[in-house]
Motif scaffolding. Sequence first.
Motif, PDB file in Angstrom:
ATOM      1  N   MET A  64       0.848  -1.192   0.000  1.00 58.26           N
ATOM      2  CA  MET A  64       0.000   0.000   0.000  1.00 58.26           C
ATOM      3  C   MET A  64       0.883   1.241   0.000  1.00 58.26           C
ATOM      4  O   MET A  64       1.871   1.325   0.716  1.00 58.26           O
ATOM      5  CB  MET A  64      -0.874  -0.018   1.273  1.00 58.26           C
ATOM      6  N   LYS A  65       0.502   2.206  -0.840  1.00 56.31           N
ATOM      7  CA  LYS A  65       1.200   3.488  -0.838  1.00 56.31           C
ATOM      8  C   LYS A  65       0.200   4.580  -1.185  1.00 56.31           C
ATOM      9  O   LYS A  65      -0.468   4.482  -2.223  1.00 56.31           O
ATOM     10  CB  LYS A  65       2.358   3.458  -1.846  1.00 56.31           C
ATOM     11  N   ILE A  66       0.099   5.581  -0.338  1.00 65.81           N
ATOM     12  CA  ILE A  66      -0.875   6.654  -0.579  1.00 65.81           C
ATOM     13  C   ILE A  66      -0.256   7.997  -0.218  1.00 65.81           C
ATOM     14  O   ILE A  66       0.705   8.068   0.538  1.00 65.81           O
ATOM     15  CB  ILE A  66      -2.156   6.451   0.260  1.00 65.81           C
ATOM     16  N   ILE A  67      -0.834   9.047  -0.821  1.00 68.37           N
ATOM     17  CA  ILE A  67      -0.440  10.407  -0.462  1.00 68.37           C
ATOM     18  C   ILE A  67      -1.707  11.197  -0.140  1.00 68.37           C
ATOM     19  O   ILE A  67      -2.689  11.125  -0.879  1.00 68.37           O
ATOM     20  CB  ILE A  67       0.320  11.093  -1.621  1.00 68.37           C
ATOM     21  N   CYS A  68      -1.709  11.891   0.962  1.00 72.63           N
ATOM     22  CA  CYS A  68      -2.874  12.724   1.274  1.00 72.63           C
ATOM     23  C   CYS A  68      -2.418  13.941   2.054  1.00 72.63           C
ATOM     24  O   CYS A  68      -1.255  14.062   2.425  1.00 72.63           O
ATOM     25  CB  CYS A  68      -3.919  11.939   2.060  1.00 72.63           C
ATOM     26  N   ASN A  69      -3.355  14.847   2.296  1.00 72.54           N
ATOM     27  CA  ASN A  69      -3.011  16.093   2.981  1.00 72.54           C
ATOM     28  C   ASN A  69      -2.971  15.888   4.498  1.00 72.54           C
ATOM     29  O   ASN A  69      -3.816  15.219   5.073  1.00 72.54           O
ATOM     30  CB  ASN A  69      -4.038  17.174   2.607  1.00 72.54           C
ATOM     31  N   GLN A  70      -1.973  16.497   5.135  1.00 69.05           N
ATOM     32  CA  GLN A  70      -1.767  16.330   6.581  1.00 69.05           C
ATOM     33  C   GLN A  70      -2.991  16.731   7.408  1.00 69.05           C
ATOM     34  O   GLN A  70      -3.416  16.019   8.305  1.00 69.05           O
ATOM     35  CB  GLN A  70      -0.536  17.160   7.019  1.00 69.05           C
ATOM     36  N   ARG A  71      -3.563  17.896   7.081  1.00 69.15           N
ATOM     37  CA  ARG A  71      -4.663  18.424   7.886  1.00 69.15           C
ATOM     38  C   ARG A  71      -5.900  17.524   7.802  1.00 69.15           C
ATOM     39  O   ARG A  71      -6.554  17.226   8.799  1.00 69.15           O
ATOM     40  CB  ARG A  71      -5.012  19.848   7.422  1.00 69.15           C
ATOM     41  N   ILE A  72      -6.167  17.049   6.566  1.00 74.74           N
ATOM     42  CA  ILE A  72      -7.333  16.184   6.355  1.00 74.74           C
ATOM     43  C   ILE A  72      -7.124  14.844   7.056  1.00 74.74           C
ATOM     44  O   ILE A  72      -8.030  14.307   7.702  1.00 74.74           O
ATOM     45  CB  ILE A  72      -7.570  15.995   4.832  1.00 74.74           C
ATOM     46  N   LEU A  73      -5.917  14.307   6.942  1.00 77.71           N
ATOM     47  CA  LEU A  73      -5.624  13.012   7.583  1.00 77.71           C
ATOM     48  C   LEU A  73      -5.721  13.148   9.101  1.00 77.71           C
ATOM     49  O   LEU A  73      -6.296  12.287   9.782  1.00 77.71           O
ATOM     50  CB  LEU A  73      -4.223  12.532   7.170  1.00 77.71           C
ATOM     51  N   SER A  74      -5.188  14.223   9.641  1.00 73.44           N
ATOM     52  CA  SER A  74      -5.187  14.427  11.080  1.00 73.44           C
ATOM     53  C   SER A  74      -6.624  14.534  11.602  1.00 73.44           C
ATOM     54  O   SER A  74      -6.986  13.932  12.624  1.00 73.44           O
ATOM     55  CB  SER A  74      -4.407  15.701  11.417  1.00 73.44           C
ATOM     56  N   SER A  75      -7.460  15.265  10.881  1.00 71.11           N
ATOM     57  CA  SER A  75      -8.847  15.427  11.288  1.00 71.11           C
ATOM     58  C   SER A  75      -9.587  14.090  11.224  1.00 71.11           C
ATOM     59  O   SER A  75     -10.427  13.773  12.070  1.00 71.11           O
ATOM     60  CB  SER A  75      -9.488  16.483  10.394  1.00 71.11           C
ATOM     61  N   SER A  76      -9.251  13.269  10.215  1.00 77.93           N
ATOM     62  CA  SER A  76      -9.896  11.959  10.066  1.00 77.93           C
ATOM     63  C   SER A  76      -9.505  11.020  11.214  1.00 77.93           C
ATOM     64  O   SER A  76     -10.349  10.329  11.791  1.00 77.93           O
ATOM     65  CB  SER A  76      -9.503  11.359   8.722  1.00 77.93           C
ATOM     66  N   ILE A  77      -8.211  11.018  11.556  1.00 83.42           N
ATOM     67  CA  ILE A  77      -7.744  10.186  12.677  1.00 83.42           C
ATOM     68  C   ILE A  77      -8.466  10.614  13.950  1.00 83.42           C
ATOM     69  O   ILE A  77      -8.946   9.794  14.725  1.00 83.42           O
ATOM     70  CB  ILE A  77      -6.211  10.331  12.863  1.00 83.42           C
ATOM     71  N   ASN A  78      -8.576  11.927  14.127  1.00 88.09           N
ATOM     72  CA  ASN A  78      -9.250  12.485  15.287  1.00 88.09           C
ATOM     73  C   ASN A  78     -10.691  11.991  15.400  1.00 88.09           C
ATOM     74  O   ASN A  78     -11.180  11.693  16.491  1.00 88.09           O
ATOM     75  CB  ASN A  78      -9.227  14.017  15.142  1.00 88.09           C
ATOM     76  N   THR A  79     -11.361  11.879  14.248  1.00 85.20           N
ATOM     77  CA  THR A  79     -12.755  11.415  14.235  1.00 85.20           C
ATOM     78  C   THR A  79     -12.857   9.941  14.623  1.00 85.20           C
ATOM     79  O   THR A  79     -13.630   9.574  15.503  1.00 85.20           O
ATOM     80  CB  THR A  79     -13.376  11.628  12.844  1.00 85.20           C
ATOM     81  N   VAL A  80     -12.075   9.079  13.981  1.00 82.59           N
ATOM     82  CA  VAL A  80     -12.240   7.639  14.233  1.00 82.59           C
ATOM     83  C   VAL A  80     -11.622   7.229  15.572  1.00 82.59           C
ATOM     84  O   VAL A  80     -12.035   6.244  16.186  1.00 82.59           O
ATOM     85  CB  VAL A  80     -11.687   6.755  13.078  1.00 82.59           C
ATOM     86  N   GLN A  81     -10.654   8.015  16.048  1.00 84.16           N
ATOM     87  CA  GLN A  81      -9.986   7.733  17.320  1.00 84.16           C
ATOM     88  C   GLN A  81     -10.982   7.712  18.490  1.00 84.16           C
ATOM     89  O   GLN A  81     -10.734   7.063  19.505  1.00 84.16           O
ATOM     90  CB  GLN A  81      -8.939   8.831  17.565  1.00 84.16           C
ATOM     91  N   LYS A  82     -12.096   8.425  18.337  1.00 84.31           N
ATOM     92  CA  LYS A  82     -13.102   8.483  19.397  1.00 84.31           C
ATOM     93  C   LYS A  82     -13.640   7.104  19.747  1.00 84.31           C
ATOM     94  O   LYS A  82     -14.132   6.883  20.846  1.00 84.31           O
ATOM     95  CB  LYS A  82     -14.261   9.387  18.967  1.00 84.31           C
ATOM     96  N   ALA A  83     -13.609   6.182  18.776  1.00 83.51           N
ATOM     97  CA  ALA A  83     -14.133   4.837  19.033  1.00 83.51           C
ATOM     98  C   ALA A  83     -13.061   3.915  19.601  1.00 83.51           C
ATOM     99  O   ALA A  83     -13.346   2.784  19.981  1.00 83.51           O
ATOM    100  CB  ALA A  83     -14.696   4.241  17.740  1.00 83.51           C
ATOM    101  N   VAL A  84     -11.828   4.396  19.648  1.00 88.56           N
ATOM    102  CA  VAL A  84     -10.723   3.551  20.104  1.00 88.56           C
ATOM    103  C   VAL A  84     -10.580   3.695  21.616  1.00 88.56           C
ATOM    104  O   VAL A  84     -10.459   4.803  22.126  1.00 88.56           O
ATOM    105  CB  VAL A  84      -9.398   3.958  19.416  1.00 88.56           C
ATOM    106  N   SER A  85     -10.600   2.560  22.320  1.00 87.82           N
ATOM    107  CA  SER A  85     -10.437   2.604  23.770  1.00 87.82           C
ATOM    108  C   SER A  85      -8.980   2.311  24.112  1.00 87.82           C
ATOM    109  O   SER A  85      -8.386   1.384  23.578  1.00 87.82           O
ATOM    110  CB  SER A  85     -11.343   1.566  24.417  1.00 87.82           C
ATOM    111  N   SER A  86      -8.404   3.138  24.998  1.00 93.78           N
ATOM    112  CA  SER A  86      -7.008   2.884  25.371  1.00 93.78           C
ATOM    113  C   SER A  86      -6.932   1.762  26.392  1.00 93.78           C
ATOM    114  O   SER A  86      -5.871   1.236  26.677  1.00 93.78           O
ATOM    115  CB  SER A  86      -6.383   4.157  25.940  1.00 93.78           C
ATOM    116  N   LYS A  87      -8.098   1.385  26.951  1.00 97.63           N
ATOM    117  CA  LYS A  87      -8.108   0.401  28.035  1.00 97.63           C
ATOM    118  C   LYS A  87      -8.318  -1.030  27.545  1.00 97.63           C
ATOM    119  O   LYS A  87      -8.332  -1.957  28.341  1.00 97.63           O
ATOM    120  CB  LYS A  87      -9.205   0.757  29.046  1.00 97.63           C
ATOM    121  N   THR A  88      -8.506  -1.211  26.252  1.00 95.19           N
ATOM    122  CA  THR A  88      -8.836  -2.533  25.730  1.00 95.19           C
ATOM    123  C   THR A  88      -7.737  -3.565  26.013  1.00 95.19           C
ATOM    124  O   THR A  88      -6.558  -3.223  26.086  1.00 95.19           O
ATOM    125  CB  THR A  88      -9.103  -2.454  24.215  1.00 95.19           C
ATOM    126  N   THR A  89      -8.139  -4.814  26.211  1.00 94.62           N
ATOM    127  CA  THR A  89      -7.163  -5.891  26.421  1.00 94.62           C
ATOM    128  C   THR A  89      -6.744  -6.509  25.097  1.00 94.62           C
ATOM    129  O   THR A  89      -5.805  -7.280  25.034  1.00 94.62           O
ATOM    130  CB  THR A  89      -7.757  -6.989  27.319  1.00 94.62           C
TER     131      THR A  89
END
Lengths: 366, 366
Positions: free
Chosen positions: B1-26
């Motif tokens: 896999m190889k992709i190029i995208c804009n930093q700001r858009i990627l950062s905002s996208s990570i920020n959105t999906v990160q909400k579903a990620v739990s840091s406490k998961t086993t």
Amino acid sequence: MKIICNQRILSSSINTVQKAVSSKTTLPILKGILLETCGQQLKLVGTDLEIGIENYIDAEIISKGAIVLSARILGDIIRKLPDEDVEIEVDMNNNATIRCANSEFTLIGQPAVEFPELPTVEESDAYKLPQDLLKNMIKQTIFATAVDETRPILTGVLMELQEESINMVALDGYRLALRQANIKNALNNKAVIPAKTLNEINRILEEENTDVEIFFTDKHVLFNMNKTRVISRLLEGEFINYEQIIPKEYKSRVKVNTKSLLGSMERASLLAKEGKNNLVKFSVRDELMTITSNAEIGKVFESVSIELEGEDVDIGFNSKYFLDALKIIDSDEVYLEFTTSVSPCIVKPTDHSNYTYLILPVRLVG
Amino acid sequence: MKIICNQRILSSSINTVQKAVSSKTTLPILKGILLETCGQQLKLVGTDLEIGIENYIDAEIISKGAIVLSARILGDIIRKLPDEDVEIEVDMNNNATIRCANSEFTLIGQPAVEFPELPTVEESDAYKLPQDLLKNMIKQTIFATAVDETRPILTGVLMELQEESINMVALDGYRLALRQANIKNALNNKAVIPAKTLNEINRILEEENTDVEIFFTDKHVLFNMNKTRVISRLLEGEFINYEQIIPKEYKSRVKVNTKSLLGSMERASLLAKEGKNNLVKFSVRDELMTITSNAEIGKVFESVSIELEGEDVDIGFNSKYFLDALKIIDSDEVYLEFTTSVSPCIVKPTDHSNYTYLILPVRLVG
């Protein structure tokens, strides 16, 4: 006692003196703020016995008196009142009635005579300097004070007053920050002021060039900023002879853009902090400095354009100590001065000589 | 896999999906975000198995593929990169190299096949409503859900879809919030959505009137908001028959300015919270309602102008439950409807009938 003053002014004053009030104190009276009429003004005082803050506000003094009221509750109440006149009336039993618009609170207070007196500092021989300068000097040194209390003297900032200049110095055994300024004053003195005190002073100082007056006794210091006076004990003991720690020469000097280096260091530290010691490695070659760091999860490689004068350098640092300094240096470019890979690195602005920051390197293995 | 995208858009996208990620998961893979090429787009997915968030961004897809990278570290790195093109290249061993300007990171990833698939929700029979309306409905109900898990069904909000209207209802045994809206849709349904899911939905919803599409299965719900899809499990079990709890009649009705009442309640609660139950007492007489509270340290007396229709009232409440509602009611004036001092009080806006809030009183002693 009966007084009338403006809600916004009173709230802001409580906010100022509340900084000296500790919620953890075992002496109940210290959880309170002293309110005392003083001529045509109302004086508010908070203290934790280490530091005391006094603030004066204009008020209509209907009858004289004083009382101590819970800092937390009084602060919360006054903050939530509308921006109108607030009347505070205290009866013989130390009950305070606070009236404002459609609200009336009655609070059980404590007698003012039980509130500790702040140490007396005679206001002669003022050392004067502009508020914004002192604010800047605090910002550029305070972060380098020691956090742990094993050597109490290092939890403060040394203030050296000379006739032509003032120096402020902080160090914690890993790095040292020295800020100098040229101020003419007929006063020679040297004192170590607790970081906590300077932190509170910093919040009170305005970004303007009106003077703050500083007065010393053997054990205390007083900062007088117009309506607010802060009195603090000094740290006892001999400060380290810092001048002999700072190297006078270097073998290599790097000139680099402050923001570029800060950006690269911030990114490199994301991986550095996953490992031990926040370790980042610098490789200085000709026109390029590379910054690398390794962690279990991955690695980072940053390159920054530089101008090098002298020999190539390979050296390791705790990235935190570099970041702390790069964040508070206002100049566009800095010099990094190196001697060997195990001797201190000096960071200084390229455009003036008022700031010197020293960092000990981390010994690289292999 | 190889992709190029804009930093700001990627950062905002990570920020959105990160909400579903739990840091406490086993389950280590769940600490990651799935990055997967999808036509001419890059899809990012985060999930904790209860809720999953997918986001699509435009990217230059140089070669197809997928990888799972640590959400925390990837988020930190991308956020700190400059606003330029970011290249992500993944090798056969799931090592991802991230290049941007003068930075190069290599992160050890996990194979995409190990990432759990989100539940399939067929996108037919959409229930559509404007994003800003749903956002408002969530805000006006979610705070009334139960925090403790003894009755799990009460930790969610009931969504009742009818042909002409939609109702959202939350209750926790002490108060109930009912928000209604008139929306025409050819769909009848009823489901209880976890408060946690609605919290995340609320952050993603925009303050605009473009539609969000909602799809249901027996066990899951899917919210589709343009570039972002949120899939969540539903709470199982029967919701309380809330309609029979809401009194249809009253003996006294008070009309009062929302902000005045909120201000008085906020001040009264400063003392109420020092005592038990946050208890405040209302005395309703003719044109004035007084709000009082007592604590060891003092007392408060607030008066608010009202219009009273019906009998005088003396009643006590936990101030927190009143404050919660007064903060989210947009109308200038509210009605308070009372029957007896031990029966529920209804709070509703005076200018529309879309919102009903019920609070149980606290029995006054003596």
